[in-house]
Design an enzyme around this catalytic site. Structure first.
Site, short mmCIF file in Angstrom:
data_model
loop_
_atom_site.label_atom_id
_atom_site.label_comp_id
_atom_site.label_asym_id
_atom_site.label_seq_id
_atom_site.Cartn_x
_atom_site.Cartn_y
_atom_site.Cartn_z
N GLU A 175 -22.83 -29.11 -21.17
CA GLU A 175 -23.17 -28.99 -22.60
C GLU A 175 -22.83 -27.61 -23.18
O GLU A 175 -23.64 -26.96 -23.83
CB GLU A 175 -24.65 -29.33 -22.82
CG GLU A 175 -24.98 -30.74 -22.33
CD GLU A 175 -26.43 -31.17 -22.55
OE1 GLU A 175 -27.26 -30.31 -22.89
OE2 GLU A 175 -26.72 -32.36 -22.36
N ASN A 216 -19.14 -31.12 -18.26
CA ASN A 216 -19.87 -32.32 -18.66
C ASN A 216 -20.47 -32.11 -20.05
O ASN A 216 -20.96 -31.03 -20.36
CB ASN A 216 -21.01 -32.51 -17.63
CG ASN A 216 -21.69 -33.85 -17.68
OD1 ASN A 216 -21.03 -34.89 -17.66
ND2 ASN A 216 -23.02 -33.84 -17.72
N HIS A 252 -24.61 -40.91 -23.67
CA HIS A 252 -25.93 -41.23 -24.25
C HIS A 252 -25.68 -41.83 -25.64
O HIS A 252 -25.39 -41.10 -26.59
CB HIS A 252 -26.80 -39.98 -24.37
CG HIS A 252 -27.20 -39.41 -23.05
ND1 HIS A 252 -28.03 -40.09 -22.18
CD2 HIS A 252 -26.89 -38.25 -22.44
CE1 HIS A 252 -28.22 -39.35 -21.09
NE2 HIS A 252 -27.53 -38.23 -21.22
N GLU A 281 -23.79 -40.18 -17.62
CA GLU A 281 -25.22 -40.32 -17.96
C GLU A 281 -25.45 -41.49 -18.91
O GLU A 281 -26.20 -41.37 -19.89
CB GLU A 281 -25.75 -39.02 -18.59
CG GLU A 281 -25.52 -37.78 -17.75
CD GLU A 281 -26.13 -36.51 -18.32
OE1 GLU A 281 -26.98 -36.59 -19.22
OE2 GLU A 281 -25.76 -35.43 -17.84
N ASP A 283 -26.68 -44.29 -21.10
CA ASP A 283 -27.82 -45.11 -21.54
C ASP A 283 -27.62 -45.39 -23.03
O ASP A 283 -26.87 -44.70 -23.71
CB ASP A 283 -29.20 -44.50 -21.21
CG ASP A 283 -29.47 -43.13 -21.78
OD1 ASP A 283 -28.71 -42.67 -22.66
OD2 ASP A 283 -30.45 -42.51 -21.35
C1 XIL Z 1 -32.96 -34.90 -18.80
C2 XIL Z 1 -33.86 -35.64 -17.81
O1 XIL Z 1 -33.54 -37.00 -17.85
C3 XIL Z 1 -35.31 -35.42 -18.18
O2 XIL Z 1 -36.16 -35.98 -17.18
C4 XIL Z 1 -35.60 -33.94 -18.34
O3 XIL Z 1 -36.93 -33.77 -18.80
C5 XIL Z 1 -34.64 -33.30 -19.32
O4 XIL Z 1 -33.31 -33.55 -18.90
N1 XIL Z 1 -28.24 -34.31 -20.62
C6 XIL Z 1 -28.24 -33.88 -19.32
C7 XIL Z 1 -29.38 -34.24 -18.44
O5 XIL Z 1 -27.25 -33.30 -18.87
O6 XIL Z 1 -29.63 -33.26 -17.46
C8 XIL Z 1 -30.64 -34.50 -19.22
O7 XIL Z 1 -31.64 -34.99 -18.34
C9 XIL Z 1 -30.36 -35.49 -20.33
C10 XIL Z 1 -29.33 -34.97 -21.28
#
Ligand code: XIL
Length: 367
Positions: A175, A216, A252, A281, A283
């Site tokens: 990020e 990422n 996401h 990631e 979802d």
């Molecule tokens: C999130 C986890 O899912 C949570 O449990 C935690 O509280 C915060 O982080 N992007 C990312 C992940 O790269 O590491 C994050 O994970 C979600 C967003």
């Protein structure tokens, strides 16, 4: 295949046919069923996402909540059986591995890596350099530029060395961009300048030359200001021989914003640079309560992500950010939204799960 729900429905029939055709009556659950029954594994059970992915040439992974892994047996069984790669949802983050300065706690992360090994899964390491979930002792006001650079170097070296040979892909930098394509105003950029990104990759590569090193980010599924800025950055890094090997697209999504139908255009431009890619990631959250139209839209979101990966030769993994709504990060982070995963709280598969299965079934042997 790519755009219509209709062809997904056709795929559904094909998938059902395939599964029933391979399910032989009276077959035992012995391990050698795999050889005798055309790779179906245990007789009556449908193939796992990981197995279907293997045939389609892609790993299907999940982020793992290690507390649930320790305490919830049904969760553990699915994490072991359904996926071919795992990512630590939290326990490899800096704040977790070095809660006190100079005192490491690798226990939870090591347990996950051991679990993955036992189950024949590869591990995505997440993450080395991020602006979130940093240890409390790391206070920007207390450190000089030179000290912070040393601290970062040591962190990357120690962590990558600890897991050397056991991590398939590292999310080295996470990020780093804002949505407008400028670099994020983080402790790293403020103190070290943009060169921290190249440094992080060089240091990680020195510590484990065989690990594949990823940058990422989120909101980079389609072609937009952020993904274009990232594309330009990795192009420059490659020209400078910085050891960056892949781009992780978090994935996401939210049903109310639609699915990124130009994802393959975006991923293929990274592919042409010679970089690997992964959906890291996935979802797809829904404003609650979710209705059946939204579950279909969610399935479309997951399908778009998977098809983007399958259409991109260098994309070798799609990881879901958790697989059951029970442990999802979404409700805490996006109040009023949830139901983002492919299984519900009772492990009932949603349409999204069927879409992944059907799409992988149709892609078998094609790449
Ligand atoms: C999130 C986890 O899912 C949570 O449990 C935690 O509280 C915060 O982080 N992007 C990312 C992940 O790269 O590491 C994050 O994970 C979600 C967003």
């Amino acid at each position: 295949m790519l755009k219509t729900m209709h062809s997904v429905a056709v795929g559904s029939a094909a998938a059902v046919l395939l599964v029933t055709a391979f399910t032989l009556p009276g077959a035992s659950a012995a391990g050698n069923d795999t050889a005798r029954h055309g790779g179906m594994g245990h007789s009556a059970a449908p193939q796992s996402l990981g197995d279907l992915g293997r045939k389609a040439g892609v790993r299907i992974g999940t982020a793992v909540d290690t507390t649930a892994l320790a305490e919830d047996a049904p969760y553990r069984a699915r994490a072991a059986g359904e996926f071919s790669s795992v990512t630590a949802e939290n326990v490899m983050k800096w704040g977790a591995v070095e809660p006190q300065r100079g005192t490491y706690d690798w226990a939870a992360a090591d347990r996950l890596v051991g679990f993955a090994k036992k189950n024949g899964q590869l591990v995505r390491g997440h993450t080395l350099v991020w602006h979130n979930q940093l240890p409390a002792w790391l206070d920007e006001d207390d450190v000089t530029l030179a000290e912070l650079r040393k601290i970062l170097h040591r962190h990357i070296t120690d962590q990558v060395t600890h897991f050397k040979g056991r991590i398939w892909q590292w999310d080295v930098v996470n990020e780093a961009f804002d949505d407008d394509g400028t670099l994020r105003d983080s402790i790293w950029l403020r103190k070290l300048g943009p060169g921290y990104i190249a440094d992080a990759f060089r240091w990680a590569h020195e510590a484990d030359p065989k690990a594949r090193l990823f940058i990422n980010d989120y909101n980079i599924e389609g072609v937009n200001a952020k993904s274009t800025a990232l594309y330009e950055l990795v192009g420059t890094l490659r020209k400078q021989h910085v050891p960056v090997h892949g781009v992780g697209i978090q994935g996401h999504l939210a049903v109310q914003y639609g699915a990124p139908h130009d994802i393959a255009d975006n991923m293929l431009r990274f592919d042409r640079l010679g970089l690997g890619t992964a959906i890291t990631e996935a979802d797809v959250r829904i404003p609650l309560p979710a209705d059946s139209t939204e579950y279909e839209a969610q399935a479309e979101g997951y399908g778009v992500l998977l098809r983007g990966c399958l259409l991109t030769p260098g994309c070798d993994d799609l990881t879901v950010w958790g697989f059951t709504d029970t442990y999802s990060w979404v409700p805490d982070t996006f109040p009023g939204e949830g139901a983002a995963n492919i299984f519900d709280e009772n492990y009932a598969p949603k349409p999204a799960c069927s879409t992944l299965r059907q799409t992988l079934t149709l892609a078998a042997g094609r790449r």
